[in-house]
Design a protein around this motif. Structure first.
Motif, PDB file in Angstrom:
ATOM      1  N   ALA A  54      42.421  47.136  39.946  1.00 19.52           N
ATOM      2  CA  ALA A  54      41.673  47.618  41.108  1.00 19.52           C
ATOM      3  C   ALA A  54      40.444  48.393  40.673  1.00 19.52           C
ATOM      4  O   ALA A  54      39.547  48.634  41.470  1.00 19.52           O
ATOM      5  CB  ALA A  54      42.567  48.485  41.977  1.00 19.52           C
ATOM      6  N   ARG A 106      40.857  49.087  45.898  1.00 15.65           N
ATOM      7  CA  ARG A 106      41.367  47.722  45.880  1.00 15.65           C
ATOM      8  C   ARG A 106      40.224  46.807  45.491  1.00 15.65           C
ATOM      9  O   ARG A 106      39.137  46.888  46.062  1.00 15.65           O
ATOM     10  CB  ARG A 106      41.908  47.341  47.259  1.00 15.65           C
ATOM     11  CG  ARG A 106      42.749  46.066  47.240  1.00 15.65           C
ATOM     12  CD  ARG A 106      42.956  45.474  48.623  1.00 15.65           C
ATOM     13  NE  ARG A 106      43.369  46.466  49.589  1.00 15.65           N
ATOM     14  CZ  ARG A 106      43.141  46.345  50.891  1.00 15.65           C
ATOM     15  NH1 ARG A 106      42.511  45.298  51.361  1.00 15.65           N
ATOM     16  NH2 ARG A 106      43.520  47.282  51.717  1.00 15.65           N
ATOM     17  N   HIS A 107      40.439  45.968  44.502  1.00 16.10           N
ATOM     18  CA  HIS A 107      39.410  45.031  44.016  1.00 16.10           C
ATOM     19  C   HIS A 107      38.090  45.739  43.743  1.00 16.10           C
ATOM     20  O   HIS A 107      37.032  45.244  44.104  1.00 16.10           O
ATOM     21  CB  HIS A 107      39.186  43.901  45.026  1.00 16.10           C
ATOM     22  CG  HIS A 107      40.408  43.077  45.264  1.00 16.10           C
ATOM     23  ND1 HIS A 107      41.313  42.778  44.278  1.00 16.10           N
ATOM     24  CD2 HIS A 107      40.893  42.498  46.388  1.00 16.10           C
ATOM     25  CE1 HIS A 107      42.290  42.054  44.772  1.00 16.10           C
ATOM     26  NE2 HIS A 107      42.062  41.873  46.057  1.00 16.10           N
ATOM     27  N   VAL A 137      39.000  51.626  49.489  1.00 19.69           N
ATOM     28  CA  VAL A 137      39.413  51.121  50.798  1.00 19.69           C
ATOM     29  C   VAL A 137      39.877  52.241  51.715  1.00 19.69           C
ATOM     30  O   VAL A 137      40.152  52.006  52.882  1.00 19.69           O
ATOM     31  CB  VAL A 137      40.527  50.053  50.682  1.00 19.69           C
ATOM     32  CG1 VAL A 137      39.970  48.781  50.086  1.00 19.69           C
ATOM     33  CG2 VAL A 137      41.696  50.569  49.881  1.00 19.69           C
ATOM     34  N   ARG A 160      50.682  49.598  51.404  1.00 24.52           N
ATOM     35  CA  ARG A 160      49.937  48.607  52.176  1.00 24.52           C
ATOM     36  C   ARG A 160      48.433  48.773  51.918  1.00 24.52           C
ATOM     37  O   ARG A 160      47.703  47.796  51.761  1.00 24.52           O
ATOM     38  CB  ARG A 160      50.258  48.782  53.659  1.00 24.52           C
ATOM     39  CG  ARG A 160      49.882  47.600  54.516  1.00 24.52           C
ATOM     40  CD  ARG A 160      50.662  47.589  55.819  1.00 24.52           C
ATOM     41  NE  ARG A 160      50.656  48.873  56.499  1.00 24.52           N
ATOM     42  CZ  ARG A 160      51.751  49.522  56.891  1.00 24.52           C
ATOM     43  NH1 ARG A 160      52.939  49.012  56.657  1.00 24.52           N
ATOM     44  NH2 ARG A 160      51.656  50.673  57.495  1.00 24.52           N
ATOM     45  N   MET A 161      47.984  50.018  51.855  1.00 25.21           N
ATOM     46  CA  MET A 161      46.559  50.238  51.577  1.00 25.21           C
ATOM     47  C   MET A 161      46.174  49.699  50.202  1.00 25.21           C
ATOM     48  O   MET A 161      45.107  49.116  50.016  1.00 25.21           O
ATOM     49  CB  MET A 161      46.230  51.737  51.617  1.00 25.21           C
ATOM     50  CG  MET A 161      46.144  52.310  53.010  1.00 25.21           C
ATOM     51  SD  MET A 161      45.901  54.099  52.945  1.00 25.21           S
ATOM     52  CE  MET A 161      44.148  54.197  52.696  1.00 25.21           C
ATOM     53  N   GLY A 163      46.944  45.678  50.276  1.00 19.48           N
ATOM     54  CA  GLY A 163      46.251  44.932  51.309  1.00 19.48           C
ATOM     55  C   GLY A 163      47.219  44.224  52.232  1.00 19.48           C
ATOM     56  O   GLY A 163      46.839  43.701  53.259  1.00 19.48           O
ATOM     57  N   ASN A 164      48.473  44.178  51.835  1.00 17.36           N
ATOM     58  CA  ASN A 164      49.484  43.661  52.744  1.00 17.36           C
ATOM     59  C   ASN A 164      50.822  44.329  52.404  1.00 17.36           C
ATOM     60  O   ASN A 164      50.897  45.145  51.498  1.00 17.36           O
ATOM     61  CB  ASN A 164      49.589  42.136  52.682  1.00 17.36           C
ATOM     62  CG  ASN A 164      49.734  41.649  51.255  1.00 17.36           C
ATOM     63  OD1 ASN A 164      50.408  42.270  50.450  1.00 17.36           O
ATOM     64  ND2 ASN A 164      49.084  40.544  50.937  1.00 17.36           N
TER      65      ASN A 164
END
Lengths: 521, 376
Positions: free
Chosen positions: A47, A216-217, A221, A236-237, A240-241
């Protein structure tokens, strides 16, 4: 004790960007760290956490963006410059010389020419004032991992930093040692020092951190207060899921199942002054079950793994049996040909050759077992078949990378681990021995690796997992044994096992004599 | 104040990996020009005589091939060793023993003639080189000795042994006391490739074939993969099930056999008999060839030709300008020195500290005091 959110920011990062070739590892990162707060940095592997931290510590230069320290723009060109500013770092992997004392190790990094005795005195005073007792004159080789981490922390504190960066500090600690560390962190916060805390253990982030920044990535986020979140919402944050909870179906009739991996009275003399002898280890792993081996790092797990894998041979051929055949005298290749697969603890330099491509690293462990597919007549490598298989594994394990077939060293630790585990799973081995399956791997990927190992066992394989992460072992195992000082306890069925029981065995209590040991301790 | 600083690259640079030999060659030329100027010779003249005149005619290209053949043969064998992180420095000795073993047939059985003689000599040459290379391999695997020292010291043993042979038991009885063996018979001489054009013999073909075969071995075969894994990360190699001790023997025997083949080819091709000195240091120069060729067998062919030219050039400046032919050694040494130096650029880039600071004075409050150990 709560953080001073309104006060001036100690560190402000604006639009920090780092590009490696085509990969934007950090994409306009904004981050504020207030004075006297513990700030969590959360994110999956890859990340951008490590890249960001390396820029803050001066090991990497950002492509663009600004860093403000106490409101002033600064360029951090080197770790030395970072230290001068007042940024200290405690690394995930220690860099200590085992043959030197704690004080000598500290002196090496201070580099200011003060005599060892005065450094030792300072280190001793500091260690007691922070509740991290440490004898500066003890040899690092004799110390536990938790104690070694204390050296790193004290070494960092001696430079009186304002901001301390900690990379996955609890991943090597027992639950009791982690509690002590948290007390120290809270004391540091009370003194107005700031801590940037990198972890993938969401429960401890919720427990000690005031704020969190989630990556994230390569992008931020979200910022949040972890205390107001649940572990599930934090995960989840990050991912992303939703993170899939690991499912472990009960096994039927395991008592009558055939043992695929049998270890009978395995002993080994210490190979070096710093290694642990193995003492009469006996263990059966049957088809369909996952056995976990718990233990504080450095209690013989590495030596045990080498002996089972065949990197070190045994005198007594019957001390290791794979699928009913004596394997003690077989090399690792012979044991693989019997159907066993191995994943070592160290990824770079042991499980994978750092400067070789992923496809070559596939060949590393499977050139013999898949000889027909990967190696043609006269010993020519069928590179097309190897490449195709490596891409299949990359796909199956969701390995994230910046090139079609990158060098192993170019991957983040978690992604490389996914590849190394996937490389062995792809063979459908009947015996799988894994040392630290998810060390430093993020929640989403770790759950996938654990689930895949459980499914392998349920399809009729024997799975042996060595880990220092108790949560992981309780999640995966059908029974847990504990390794302490080269001895292995009897496996405890998971229904009977508790953190407390396992923790006592990790501390060296003999089974059945637990109370007596506690009294004398 | 300004100073140079090495900064570790995140990944090895492919560009400098390819450029490094050329930069090294350019630096060698510059340093060579200074040397010639100090010797009181016009550098341009000297370079023309050194590098261009020796290869301006066809027969001279044949001479180049004769010099390049042993260099390439030895260097491709050494490249396998060095890729495996095994340091065979004793190719010169293995060269000599290959020559001795192979020469046993024409010296001891001069009546034995026919088409079988030459293949048998070449085979014996390879056996001799491999057997001599097995000594440091055995010492390393059995007693954990340092192969750099043992293989190097065995060079002097081999040279003195050859010296004793040609002065003693193998001396030509009709040789008027000269320390040399009898001239080899016709079936024991390595044929020339194109006798009308020049002296180049089949040794050069052996060298090219060996280079291509070793290239296939290293880049396409499982054995080559084993060499590279064990050389770059021995623990991963052990995890792969590759044995380090077996690799020590494989690398030493292979490079020893190729050095031995070079030795017998040299004696049966270019010289035609054994004499006290049969090599102008091919076994040592081949180390430079191996590194100049980036340990890549195809690169080694080119590097072998360049180093062969330094020998011819040395002879040329000696006869034309009266400079010692030790100039060749100086050129070879400088090349190796600069190649190894330039290889730093593959893993590090050079940064000018001080310049960067004056450019951005506002941001330069921090005094940069990086150290390599911290940058890791």
């Amino acid at each position: 004790m709560s953080a001073n959110h309104d006060g001036a920011n100690l560190l402000e990062v604006r639009g920090l960007t780092k590009i490696f070739g085509t990969l934007t590892a950090c994409d306009h990162i904004d981050l504020n760290i207030a004075k006297g707060e513990i700030h969590a940095l959360l994110g999956e592997n890859g990340a951008g956490k490590s890249t960001l931290v390396k820029m803050l510590f001066g090991s990497l230069e950002p492509n663009s963006g600004e860093i403000f320290w106490n409101g002033q723009a600064v360029r951090i060109t080197s770790p030395g410059a970072a230290k001068k500013l007042g940024i200290g770092m405690v690394f995930q992997h220690f860099s200590l010389f085992e043959a030197l004392t704690a004080a000598e190790n500290i002196a090496l990094s201070l580099d200011d020419g003060s005599p060892i005795s005065s450094i030792a005195a300072k280190a001793r005073a500091l260690s007691y004032s922070y509740g991290l007792p440490l004898d500066p004159d003890s040899l690092v080789g004799d110390l536990s991992v938790g104690e070694r981490q204390r050296i790193e922390i004290i070494r960092c504190l001696l430079q009186t930093p304002q901001l301390i960066i900690m990379d996955e500090p609890t991943s090597v600690l027992t639950p009791q040692e982690a509690d002590k560390l948290f007390e120290t962190l809270e004391r540091l916060r009370a003194e107005g020092k700031s801590i940037l805390y990198i972890s993938h253990r969401l429960e401890e982030v919720k427990r000690i951190c005031d704020r969190a920044t989630v990556l994230r990535h390569g992008k931020v986020v979200g910022h949040c207060n972890p205390r107001e979140e649940t572990a599930a919402s934090l995960a989840r944050m990050m991912v992303g899921n939703e993170v899939q909870a690991v499912v472990r179906a009960p096994v039927e009739g395991i008592e009558t199942a055939q043992p695929l991996l049998e270890i009978r009275g395995l002993s080994r003399k210490p190979a070096t002054p710093f290694s642990i002898p193995l003492r009469n280890i006996t263990l059966n792993v049957r088809a369909g079950e996952v056995i976990g081996i718990a233990g504080v790092a450095g209690n013989g797990q590495g030596e045990f793994f080498e002996s089972v894998s065949g990197e070190v041979l045994q005198q007594d051929a019957a001390s290791v049996r794979i699928r009913g055949k004596d394997a003690g005298g077989l090399t690792i290749t012979g044991r693989r040909l019997l159907g066993a697969a191995f994943v070592p603890e160290e990824r770079l330099g042991h499980g994978a050759a750092p400067r070789m491509k992923l496809s070559e690293n596939l060949l590393l462990s499977r050139h013999a077992t898949d000889g027909k597919v990967f190696v043609g007549t006269g010993g020519m490598v069928k590179s097309g078949a190897v490449y195709a298989a490596s891409q299949r594994i990359i796909e199956a394990m969701d390995v994230r990378k910046s090139a079609p077939d990158p060098e192993a060293a170019a991957l983040s630790g978690g992604n490389l681990q996914k590849f190394i585990v996937g490389r062995e799973l792809d063979r459908r081995p009947s015996v799988m021995v894994v040392n630290q399956p998810t060390w430093g791997v993020d929640a989403g990927a770790a759950a996938n690796i654990r689930q895949a190992l459980i499914e392998l066992s349920r399809s009729g394989s024997a799975v042996l997992v060595i880990s220092q992460d108790l949560d992981e072992l309780f999640e995966m195992s059908d029974a847990i044994a504990v390794m302490h000082n080269g001895e292995l306890s009897k496996p405890m069925p998971i229904a009977e096992a508790t953190f407390e029981k396992v923790g006592l065995l990790m501390g060296g209590a003999e089974p059945g004599h637990a109370e007596h040991t506690l009294e004398t301790a | 104040m300004m100073r140079l600083e090495l900064v570790k690259r995140p990944q090895r640079s492919a560009l400098f990996s390819a450029l490094s030999p050329f930069i090294a060659f350019a630096l060698t030329i510059i340093a060579g020009a200074i040397m010639f100027a100090l010797l009181g010779v016009n550098p341009l003249t000297a370079f023309r005589i050194y590098f261009i005149e020796p290869i301006s005619q066809v027969w001279q290209l044949h001479e180049l091939a004769i010099k390049a053949a042993p260099l390439i043969l030895i260097a491709v064998g050494l490249s396998v060793c060095y890729k495996a992180n095994i340091w065979n420095i004793g190719a010169e000795g293995q060269f000599v023993f290959g020559a001795i073993f192979g020469s046993a047939i024409p010296v001891l059985f001069p009546q034995f003639e026919g088409p079988l003689v030459l293949p048998l000599m070449l085979l014996l040459g390879m056996v001799g080189g491999a057997a001599y290379a097995a000594i440091p391999a055995l010492l390393k695997t059995r007693f954990n000795t340092n192969e750099i020292l043992t293989s190097l010291m065995l060079v002097y043993v081999a040279q003195l042994f050859l010296d004793w042979l040609v002065r003693g038991p193998w001396r030509d009885p009709q040789g008027h006391g000269f320390p040399q063996t009898i001239q080899f018979g016709d079936s024991s001489v390595l044929p020339e490739l194109m006798p009308d054009a020049g002296r180049a013999n089949w040794g050069f073909v052996f060298a090219l074939v060996a280079a291509v075969l070793i290239w296939i071995l290293m880049s396409r075969m499982l054995k080559g993969f084993e060499v590279r894994v064990l050389g770059s990360s021995p623990r991963a190699g052990r995890f792969a099930g590759f044995g380090l001790n077996r690799m020590v023997f494989f690398a030493f025997l292979l490079s020893g056999a190729l050095a031995g083949l070079a030795g017998i080819s040299e004696v049966s091709g270019a010289i035609g008999q054994l004499q006290p000195v049969i090599s102008p240091g091919y076994g040592f120069t081949a180390i430079i060839v191996a590194f100049l060729g980036r340990l890549n067998p195809l690169g080694i062919i080119a590097a072998g030709l360049v180093l062969a030219l330094t020998y011819l050039g040395g002879e040329a400046v000696q006869s034309a300008l009266g400079i010692s032919d030790k100039v060749a050694r100086v050129f070879q040494g400088m090349l190796l020195f600069f190649v190894l130096g330039c290889d730093t650029l593959i893993h590090y880039r050079i940064r000018l500290i001080g310049l960067a600071l004056t450019k951005q004075e506002g941001a330069a409050k921090l005094e940069a005091t990086p150290k390599l150990k911290e940058a890791r």
